[in-house]
Write an enzyme that holds these catalytic residues in place. Sequence first.
Site, PDB file in Angstrom:
ATOM      1  N   SER A   1      -6.939  36.252  71.168  1.00 18.24           N
ATOM      2  CA  SER A   1      -6.482  37.151  69.940  1.00 18.24           C
ATOM      3  C   SER A   1      -7.769  37.870  69.281  1.00 18.24           C
ATOM      4  CB  SER A   1      -5.688  36.266  68.887  1.00 18.24           C
ATOM      5  OG  SER A   1      -4.993  36.756  67.983  1.00 18.24           O
TER       6      SER A   1
ATOM      7  N   GLU B   1      -1.994  41.278  75.633  1.00 19.40           N
ATOM      8  CA  GLU B   1      -0.870  40.464  75.295  1.00 19.40           C
ATOM      9  C   GLU B   1      -0.717  40.927  73.804  1.00 19.40           C
ATOM     10  OE1 GLU B   1      -1.250  37.830  72.749  1.00 19.40           O
ATOM     11  OE2 GLU B   1      -3.528  38.424  72.632  1.00 19.40           O
TER      12      GLU B   1
ATOM     13  N   HIS C   1       0.007  34.261  72.985  1.00 13.52           N
ATOM     14  CA  HIS C   1       0.176  33.149  71.859  1.00 13.52           C
ATOM     15  C   HIS C   1       1.156  32.405  72.244  1.00 13.52           C
ATOM     16  CE1 HIS C   1      -2.030  36.728  69.945  1.00 13.52           C
ATOM     17  NE2 HIS C   1      -2.397  35.673  68.873  1.00 13.52           N
TER      18      HIS C   1
END
Length: 340
Positions: free
Chosen positions: A144, A241, A310
């Site tokens: 992230s 992502e 995630h």
Amino acid sequence: MTKIKRRQFLQTFSLATLATQIPQLTVYGQLSPNDIIKPPRLKVGDTVGLVAPAGIFDHKYIAKVQQYLTQLGLKTKQGKHIFDRYGYLAGKDSDRAQDLNDMFADNSVAAILAIRGGWGCNRILPLLNYPLIRSHAKILMGYSDITALLLAINARSRIMTFHGPVATSTWTPFMLDYLQRIFFDAQAVTLKNTNSPEGQVQTITPGKAKGKLVGGNLSVLCAMVGSPYLPSWYNSILFVEDTNEDIYRVDRMLTQLKNAGILNQIAGFIFGQCSDCSLGDEPSLTLMQVLQDHILPLGIPAWYGSMIGHIQDKFILPVGTRVEIDASLGTIELLEAAVS
């Protein structure tokens, strides 16, 4: 300019740019600045440093990750400022950067794990000691917002970094198995989706490709475009992502990568999971339509649905290692061990 000449130009330009980004990194022993360093593998009894380079977190996660790491035979050491608070950040920029620099400098620490993402890593990139980090190469893992650290340290310090769980992740047997095989056993593993519903692969363009694995969170990556903290994209395998993004925002970010000349340099493309991504206000394109619009014309092996992002079961991806991908099977084969 022909496609071959253009790629040769881009490669030369990228290497020249990298040289200007790390002028202070001349030679460590017999290594040139462009040689990538593999951090030492983990062994039972090693210490993992816990840092909070981005957002604030609930203290309960410290005990949970310590439990997981203890089961692996590892000890933990906490950064001095991990419990600091500065609005939505886990402390002042200088203190969060200092914790990371200190963990790399600490010879008792074998690996560094980010406690969580959120936001804040981009703010500390100018404060990191990249020559120090290179001379004390060790495993750094997160995902992230931690993407900013993984890419910047890979580009500026030229060490292998790892896109994988943070301390606040759910440490499933799936992830622990890859952690053991990659970090302890130094295996050149093949990353392959499970047969679960979230493990379904949608091929965009079939085929195989080899290249250096580079990527991370799409939003964070786009926020870094134009900065001196990104690695060369030439002949790389780009993985991305994201989460909680409307489809038009994914479209906008991929358009940014295209207009910045990044997509035209890569040899393969992997979109992991876009968790909780919605169509937003109607009418809307689907995510697959957006991916086909941007990626299909490149003519490179590509797919959607890799176990990256995630989600609970996620791959550990060595950023900077050479891999071979198969877009029909949705597999990522490491062509070398990622640790020494």
